[in-house]
Design an enzyme around this catalytic site. Structure first.
Site, mmCIF file in Angstrom:
data_model
loop_
_atom_site.group_PDB
_atom_site.id
_atom_site.type_symbol
_atom_site.label_atom_id
_atom_site.label_comp_id
_atom_site.label_asym_id
_atom_site.label_seq_id
_atom_site.Cartn_x
_atom_site.Cartn_y
_atom_site.Cartn_z
ATOM 1 N N HIS A 84 17.305 17.139 -30.586
ATOM 2 C CA HIS A 84 15.897 17.496 -30.384
ATOM 3 C C HIS A 84 15.570 18.772 -31.172
ATOM 4 O O HIS A 84 14.566 18.824 -31.894
ATOM 5 C CB HIS A 84 15.603 17.738 -28.892
ATOM 6 C CG HIS A 84 15.460 16.489 -28.081
ATOM 7 N ND1 HIS A 84 16.500 15.626 -27.867
ATOM 8 C CD2 HIS A 84 14.384 15.966 -27.427
ATOM 9 C CE1 HIS A 84 16.084 14.629 -27.099
ATOM 10 N NE2 HIS A 84 14.801 14.805 -26.825
ATOM 11 N N ASN A 90 -4.974 -11.082 3.705
ATOM 12 C CA ASN A 90 -4.245 -10.959 4.962
ATOM 13 C C ASN A 90 -2.832 -10.418 4.715
ATOM 14 O O ASN A 90 -2.486 -10.042 3.594
ATOM 15 C CB ASN A 90 -4.215 -12.305 5.696
ATOM 16 C CG ASN A 90 -3.509 -13.398 4.900
ATOM 17 O OD1 ASN A 90 -2.731 -13.122 3.983
ATOM 18 N ND2 ASN A 90 -3.772 -14.645 5.244
ATOM 19 N N TYR A 94 -8.070 -11.427 -6.431
ATOM 20 C CA TYR A 94 -7.922 -12.321 -5.289
ATOM 21 C C TYR A 94 -9.165 -12.204 -4.416
ATOM 22 O O TYR A 94 -9.501 -11.111 -3.948
ATOM 23 C CB TYR A 94 -6.677 -12.010 -4.465
ATOM 24 C CG TYR A 94 -6.499 -13.034 -3.360
ATOM 25 C CD1 TYR A 94 -5.984 -14.297 -3.666
ATOM 26 C CD2 TYR A 94 -6.902 -12.779 -2.070
ATOM 27 C CE1 TYR A 94 -5.863 -15.265 -2.691
ATOM 28 C CE2 TYR A 94 -6.783 -13.746 -1.084
ATOM 29 C CZ TYR A 94 -6.264 -14.990 -1.397
ATOM 30 O OH TYR A 94 -6.169 -15.960 -0.431
ATOM 31 N N ASP A 132 -20.752 -1.924 1.713
ATOM 32 C CA ASP A 132 -20.155 -3.256 1.660
ATOM 33 C C ASP A 132 -20.889 -4.172 0.691
ATOM 34 O O ASP A 132 -20.292 -5.074 0.111
ATOM 35 C CB ASP A 132 -20.166 -3.896 3.047
ATOM 36 C CG ASP A 132 -19.069 -3.359 3.951
ATOM 37 O OD1 ASP A 132 -18.123 -2.745 3.428
ATOM 38 O OD2 ASP A 132 -19.164 -3.552 5.176
ATOM 39 N N GLN A 137 -17.820 -3.771 11.404
ATOM 40 C CA GLN A 137 -16.461 -3.897 10.870
ATOM 41 C C GLN A 137 -15.590 -4.755 11.777
ATOM 42 O O GLN A 137 -14.720 -5.492 11.303
ATOM 43 C CB GLN A 137 -15.835 -2.509 10.676
ATOM 44 C CG GLN A 137 -16.569 -1.641 9.671
ATOM 45 C CD GLN A 137 -16.819 -2.347 8.344
ATOM 46 O OE1 GLN A 137 -15.905 -2.834 7.699
ATOM 47 N NE2 GLN A 137 -18.090 -2.405 7.938
ATOM 48 N N HIS A 182 -15.241 -8.634 11.108
ATOM 49 C CA HIS A 182 -14.498 -9.162 9.964
ATOM 50 C C HIS A 182 -13.330 -10.030 10.393
ATOM 51 O O HIS A 182 -13.106 -11.116 9.846
ATOM 52 C CB HIS A 182 -13.959 -8.006 9.104
ATOM 53 C CG HIS A 182 -14.915 -7.530 8.070
ATOM 54 N ND1 HIS A 182 -15.198 -8.246 6.931
ATOM 55 C CD2 HIS A 182 -15.662 -6.404 7.995
ATOM 56 C CE1 HIS A 182 -16.084 -7.578 6.200
ATOM 57 N NE2 HIS A 182 -16.379 -6.464 6.823
ATOM 58 N N GLU A 207 -10.076 3.486 6.305
ATOM 59 C CA GLU A 207 -10.658 2.780 5.159
ATOM 60 C C GLU A 207 -12.112 3.225 4.956
ATOM 61 O O GLU A 207 -12.517 3.570 3.855
ATOM 62 C CB GLU A 207 -10.603 1.275 5.417
ATOM 63 C CG GLU A 207 -11.237 0.449 4.317
ATOM 64 C CD GLU A 207 -11.375 -1.007 4.698
ATOM 65 O OE1 GLU A 207 -11.541 -1.831 3.773
ATOM 66 O OE2 GLU A 207 -11.342 -1.336 5.897
ATOM 67 N N HIS A 208 -12.913 3.156 6.027
ATOM 68 C CA HIS A 208 -14.298 3.632 6.009
ATOM 69 C C HIS A 208 -14.423 4.805 6.973
ATOM 70 O O HIS A 208 -13.902 4.754 8.082
ATOM 71 C CB HIS A 208 -15.270 2.543 6.480
ATOM 72 C CG HIS A 208 -15.168 1.254 5.737
ATOM 73 N ND1 HIS A 208 -14.411 0.184 6.189
ATOM 74 C CD2 HIS A 208 -15.738 0.852 4.575
ATOM 75 C CE1 HIS A 208 -14.522 -0.823 5.343
ATOM 76 N NE2 HIS A 208 -15.316 -0.444 4.343
#
Length: 418
Positions: free
Chosen positions: A406, A201, A120, A347, A246, A249, A313-314
């Site tokens: 078994h 999103n 995506y 990035d 960031q 964004h 995230e970062h």
């Protein structure tokens, strides 16, 4: 705007919004499930205000996109693709390894690429050519048979070219939760995939999570985040630039500074004010800063613990002894060390992947990598003598559990006539 916060502020602010949109997303999924292509046409008209006549991007459209991309930018996209491919090739496992761990007992792992995956690629507020490279190239490096992309119409020429450079087999002009549903369930025009990767999103993320029984996913990847861990040696101007990079964004992006220097937040804010004043995406930045703030902590080791609790995230580490702090970090999507390792490098061009878990998921999940596109099977190859050595253990435990067939499967082999 720029305020002192605590760890709970960040955690509460970054909670996944999946539950808030789940009902609306379920309605979209159901439409795609029962109406297929018709649902995609209706939903695209509703959300994107575009009448879809063809779902798949044609080769002519791709060639036209190349004509509309600056040749210099085209060269740099190809450079970035090369850097990303180079890094991900380092991650490719052996197709098969075998090792004799005991006499007559050989064990191993067979690694196999997935057959068909969906990527995506977001649209909306900005073209995400870099995300196309980050999603498709690792899949190609992993050996995936077919890689498809879905992205909202109208497709930006740069993004379209990037998908082609990366090696996408099929590109569809479908976005949002309906694109995720189409890839997971399949329609008349879009064949279903085994796995879906890529950011989006809250609606896209919710659809991925809700359709996980139909197609595996990478991880929830929502609005961008950055955590900066800094001491008195850090450059305030650099920090401000990374935070705003960031913040631009999305209005839901978030930035956090954790520092042992009480005077640093004010210096950073002063630099941010100056940088924001000339920024083209100023309004988005200002909205994102409402979700942002700073924490002052006396001890750098405790500051590292705070970052582990947040799992950003970062993570940018700007301290006197960064490698010592790195050894303490356990939860982060991607880590950037030192003043000349801006998040923007990851990035776009260093080669590491920028598709990363957000909202605290970095505590349990890894950023996108080659392993996401492969699966493993364990292998065992045992001789008669090797099985004889294992037999007492197998028989004792299987019979203790009440599974006598078994143990019989072992005894039968031991009684076999030569």
């Amino acid at each position: 705007m720029w305020k002192q916060v605590d760890e709970n502020f960040w955690k509460e602010n970054r909670v996944s919004k999946i539950d808030e949109v789940a009902e609306a997303v379920q309605d979209i999924i159901d439409l795609v499930r029962f109406e297929g292509d018709k649902a995609l046409i209706d939903l695209t008209l509703k959300f994107d205000k575009i009448v879809l006549e063809e779902f798949e991007v044609s080769r002519d459209e791709i060639e036209e996109a190349y004509e509309n991309v600056d040749p210099i930018l085209l060269d740099e996209l190809e450079n970035a693709a090369e850097y990303i491919q180079r890094f991900h090739e380092l991650q490719v496992p052996e197709d098969l390894w075998l090792k004799e761990v005991e006499p007559g007992v050989t064990l191993g792992v067979k690694s196999t690429p997935l057959e068909r995956v969906g990527c995506y690629i977001p649209g909306g507020r900005a073209p995400y050519a870099s995300t196309a490279l980050m999603c498709v190239i690792p899949a190609r490096v992993a050996g995936v048979g077919e890689v498809i992309c879905c992205t909202p119409p109208s497709v930006d020429p740069v993004t379209l070219v990037a998908m082609d450079i990366a090696g996408a087999d099929e590109i569809y002009k479908v976005g949002g939760a309906q694109a995720i549903a189409a890839m997971a369930l399949g329609t008349e025009s879009i064949e279903r995939v085994q796995k879906i990767v890529g950011p989006g999103n809250a609606f896209v993320t919710a659809a991925k999570v809700m359709l996980r029984n139909n197609a595996e996913i990478d991880f929830p990847a929502g609005p961008s985040e950055i955590g900066v861990l800094a001491d008195e040696t850090a450059n305030a101007e650099f920090i401000a630039a990374d935070l705003l990079a960031q913040a631009e964004h999305d209005p839901s992006s978030a930035c956090l500074l954790v520092t042992t220097d009480p005077g640093l937040p004010e210096e950073v804010w002063s630099c941010m004010e100056e940088q924001i004043s000339a920024a083209p995406r100023r309004e988005i930045m200002m909205s994102a800063l409402k979700n942002s703030g700073y924490i002052i902590e006396d001890d750098v080791e405790i500051a590292a613990e705070i970052m582990n609790g947040i799992a950003p995230e970062h993570l940018s580490i700007l301290v006197k002894d960064p490698l010592n702090i790195l050894s303490m970090i356990t939860n982060a999507g991607s880590i950037f060390i030192g003043p000349y390792s801006p998040v923007a490098a990851g990035d776009y061009a260093s080669g590491t992947n920028h598709v990363l878990p957000t909202a605290g998921y970095a505590a349990t999940m890894s950023g996108l990598n080659v392993a996401h596109f492969r699966k493993t099977s364990t292998v065992q190859m045992i001789t008669k003598d090797g099985l004889a050595a294992l037999a007492p253990t197998i028989i004792a435990i299987s019979e203790a559990e009440g599974f006598f067939a078994h143990s019989d499967s072992i005894r039968i082999r031991r009684q076999e006539k030569e």
